[in-house]
Scaffold this motif. Structure first.
Motif, PDB file in Angstrom:
ATOM      1  N   SER A   1      29.336   7.735 -44.648  1.00 52.15           N
ATOM      2  CA  SER A   1      28.219   6.785 -44.677  1.00 52.15           C
ATOM      3  C   SER A   1      28.417   5.683 -45.712  1.00 52.15           C
ATOM      4  CB  SER A   1      26.900   7.513 -44.936  1.00 52.15           C
ATOM      5  OG  SER A   1      26.777   7.926 -46.284  1.00 52.15           O
ATOM      6  N   VAL A   2      29.288   5.919 -46.701  1.00 54.04           N
ATOM      7  CA  VAL A   2      29.580   4.866 -47.683  1.00 54.04           C
ATOM      8  C   VAL A   2      30.949   4.241 -47.438  1.00 54.04           C
ATOM      9  CG1 VAL A   2      28.063   5.855 -49.428  1.00 54.04           C
ATOM     10  CG2 VAL A   2      30.476   6.525 -49.406  1.00 54.04           C
ATOM     11  N   GLY A   3      31.551   4.549 -46.277  1.00 49.01           N
ATOM     12  CA  GLY A   3      32.777   3.877 -45.874  1.00 49.01           C
ATOM     13  C   GLY A   3      34.035   4.364 -46.549  1.00 49.01           C
ATOM     14  N   ASN A   4      34.115   5.670 -46.871  1.00 49.23           N
ATOM     15  CA  ASN A   4      35.289   6.230 -47.544  1.00 49.23           C
ATOM     16  C   ASN A   4      36.038   7.149 -46.575  1.00 49.23           C
ATOM     17  OD1 ASN A   4      37.117   7.709 -49.146  1.00 49.23           O
ATOM     18  ND2 ASN A   4      35.808   7.534 -50.950  1.00 49.23           N
TER      19      ASN A   4
ATOM     20  N   ALA B   1      37.416  13.499 -37.298  1.00 43.61           N
ATOM     21  CA  ALA B   1      37.612  12.369 -36.381  1.00 43.61           C
ATOM     22  C   ALA B   1      36.916  11.120 -36.898  1.00 43.61           C
ATOM     23  CB  ALA B   1      37.094  12.733 -34.989  1.00 43.61           C
ATOM     24  N   ARG B   2      35.727  11.279 -37.455  1.00 45.09           N
ATOM     25  CA  ARG B   2      35.011  10.116 -38.003  1.00 45.09           C
ATOM     26  C   ARG B   2      35.813   9.455 -39.119  1.00 45.09           C
ATOM     27  NH1 ARG B   2      28.554  10.708 -38.929  1.00 45.09           N
ATOM     28  NH2 ARG B   2      28.122  12.425 -37.511  1.00 45.09           N
ATOM     29  N   GLY B   3      36.387  10.288 -39.989  1.00 40.23           N
ATOM     30  CA  GLY B   3      37.169   9.731 -41.086  1.00 40.23           C
ATOM     31  C   GLY B   3      38.375   8.967 -40.591  1.00 40.23           C
ATOM     32  N   HIS B   4      39.088   9.534 -39.627  1.00 46.03           N
ATOM     33  CA  HIS B   4      40.258   8.849 -39.087  1.00 46.03           C
ATOM     34  C   HIS B   4      39.860   7.552 -38.381  1.00 46.03           C
ATOM     35  CE1 HIS B   4      43.138  11.826 -40.220  1.00 46.03           C
ATOM     36  NE2 HIS B   4      42.638  12.783 -39.457  1.00 46.03           N
ATOM     37  N   ALA B   5      38.729   7.570 -37.661  1.00 44.23           N
ATOM     38  CA  ALA B   5      38.271   6.351 -36.988  1.00 44.23           C
ATOM     39  C   ALA B   5      37.910   5.275 -38.003  1.00 44.23           C
ATOM     40  CB  ALA B   5      37.071   6.662 -36.095  1.00 44.23           C
ATOM     41  N   LEU B   6      37.272   5.691 -39.089  1.00 43.74           N
ATOM     42  CA  LEU B   6      36.905   4.742 -40.138  1.00 43.74           C
ATOM     43  C   LEU B   6      38.147   4.084 -40.732  1.00 43.74           C
ATOM     44  CD1 LEU B   6      34.160   3.918 -41.385  1.00 43.74           C
ATOM     45  CD2 LEU B   6      34.588   5.586 -43.193  1.00 43.74           C
ATOM     46  N   GLY B   7      39.246   4.853 -40.774  1.00 49.56           N
ATOM     47  CA  GLY B   7      40.507   4.317 -41.284  1.00 49.56           C
ATOM     48  C   GLY B   7      41.340   3.613 -40.226  1.00 49.56           C
ATOM     49  N   GLY B   8      40.865   3.589 -38.966  1.00 47.77           N
ATOM     50  CA  GLY B   8      41.572   2.891 -37.902  1.00 47.77           C
ATOM     51  C   GLY B   8      42.751   3.638 -37.319  1.00 47.77           C
ATOM     52  N   ASP B   9      42.825   4.963 -37.523  1.00 47.96           N
ATOM     53  CA  ASP B   9      43.932   5.766 -37.005  1.00 47.96           C
ATOM     54  C   ASP B   9      43.516   6.348 -35.649  1.00 47.96           C
ATOM     55  OD1 ASP B   9      45.887   7.646 -36.407  1.00 47.96           O
ATOM     56  OD2 ASP B   9      46.160   8.262 -38.497  1.00 47.96           O
TER      57      ASP B   9
END
Length: 358
Positions: free
Chosen positions: A169-172, A203-211
């Motif tokens: 939620s804070v973009g990390n 999956a959310r984390g990887h999507a946030l990183g563009g992977d």
């Protein structure tokens, strides 16, 4: 302290009377929810009274069962009327339940400590929903500690998953992935549903990183786990009541939206699952419908369909303003984009009025 417990029963559960944060929309009606089934019967009420007043030194199983029912009803209430009216009631009950652990021993002590962890996890969720991320992080830490003390691996893993949600939620992206993977260190002691929740957070984390490849692989694994959980829903912990294949469709849509906005993928990959999810999500999930509706509006905008983006945003804006500040913020950002490209459209002006945009 007794009132903190028994006030949640009765013919009319006026949660707003316990509200601890300002109403985000002062002009809107006060939310009221009827929960007649929570009122304890006379015998149980006497047990609760004696327990809380110290006349009985040890809590018994019937009191614990009633407290579980209270927490379950509070969760469902928050789905409908948001965190603001609910959080003070739940915090007061958390304090009361925590006090009960001091006079409990043996298996009942573990059950109460696990229940306190569940209350803390719910308080953390509501703190984040109300924008207090520091308090949310503190309560997730306490939930994890209590869960570990009680030997409740599923709640310990859930607390880590929700800390991953906080990082998302804070973009990390890095912290999101690491915390969600840490939640699966309990694998073998946690249910498939809890594993699935953690994996979709990965999956959310990887999507946030563009992977994209890592995102899709984690989503596929999450879907397999959630399908396994659906085969034996009775084995899942009570706080997973909302989480199933329908809910995962919403997660897929939101996760794909992150990829669309970061990598330029085809926006239909986000639109289709979000529409499916919103069509199947019960109307009682008002707060969540506002969030996923805002996601759908963003997805239509990413696809270049500004009319659909505007219409979808207008549909969900009133509930977003009333119950979901994150959805409202996203819609305000979208309104700014649409205003630059559709400045003469009366629907855009209408959206701005609902969102109270200048």
């Amino acid at each position: 302290m007794l009132d903190d417990l028994t006030d949640s029963g009765g013919d009319l559960y006026r949660l707003v009377a316990k509200q601890s944060s300002p109403d985000p929309s002062p002009g809107l009606p006060v939310p009221v929810l009827s929960l007649p089934d929570l009122a304890p019967d006379p015998d149980l009420n006497d047990r609760i009274t004696r327990t809380m007043e110290g006349l009985r030194h040890h809590v018994d199983a019937s009191v614990i069962e009633w407290l579980h029912r209270c927490l379950a009803e509070h969760r469902k209430a928050e789905d409908t009327i948001g965190a603001g009216p609910v959080i003070a009631v739940v915090q007061a009950q958390l304090s009361s339940v925590s006090a009960l652990t001091r006079n409990a021993s043996g298996p009942l002590a573990d059950q109460l400590t696990s229940l306190v962890a569940q209350y803390a996890q719910f308080v953390a969720w509501m703190c984040n929903d109300l924008g207090d991320k520091a308090a949310a992080l503190g309560w997730y830490d306490r939930a994890h500690d209590w869960a570990m003390e009680a030997g409740d691996a599923s709640m310990a893993a859930t607390a880590l998953s929700m800390k991953a949600h906080l990082a998302w939620s804070v973009g990390n992206p890095t912290r999101t992935v690491r915390l969600s993977e840490a939640a699966r260190w309990h694998e073998g002691r946690i249910t498939p549903g809890v594993q699935g929740m953690a994996t979709q957070m990965t999956a959310r984390g990887h999507a946030l990183g563009g992977d994209a490849s890592a995102t899709l692989a984690a989503l596929d694994t999450a879907e397999r786990l959630i399908r396994r959980a659906a085969e034996h829903p009775e084995d899942e912990p009570s706080w997973m009541y909302f989480y199933g294949e329908t809910w995962l469709a919403g997660q897929r849509g939101m996760i794909m939206l992150d990829l669309v906005e970061r990598t330029g993928r085809d926006a239909s990959q986000a639109i289709a699952p979000l529409e499916l999810f919103l069509n199947q999500l019960p109307a009682t999930y008002v707060r969540d419908r506002a969030w996923y509706g805002a996601c759908l509006a963003r997805a239509h905008s990413a696809a270049g369909d500004l009319d659909a983006a505007s219409q979808t945003a207008r549909t969900f804006a009133p509930d977003a303003v009333r119950l979901n500040r994150y959805a409202a913020d996203d819609l305000r950002t979208l309104h700014g984009l649409l205003s630059r490209r559709m400045s003469s459209d009366p629907g855009i002006r209408e959206l701005g009025e609902v969102l109270q945009c200048a």
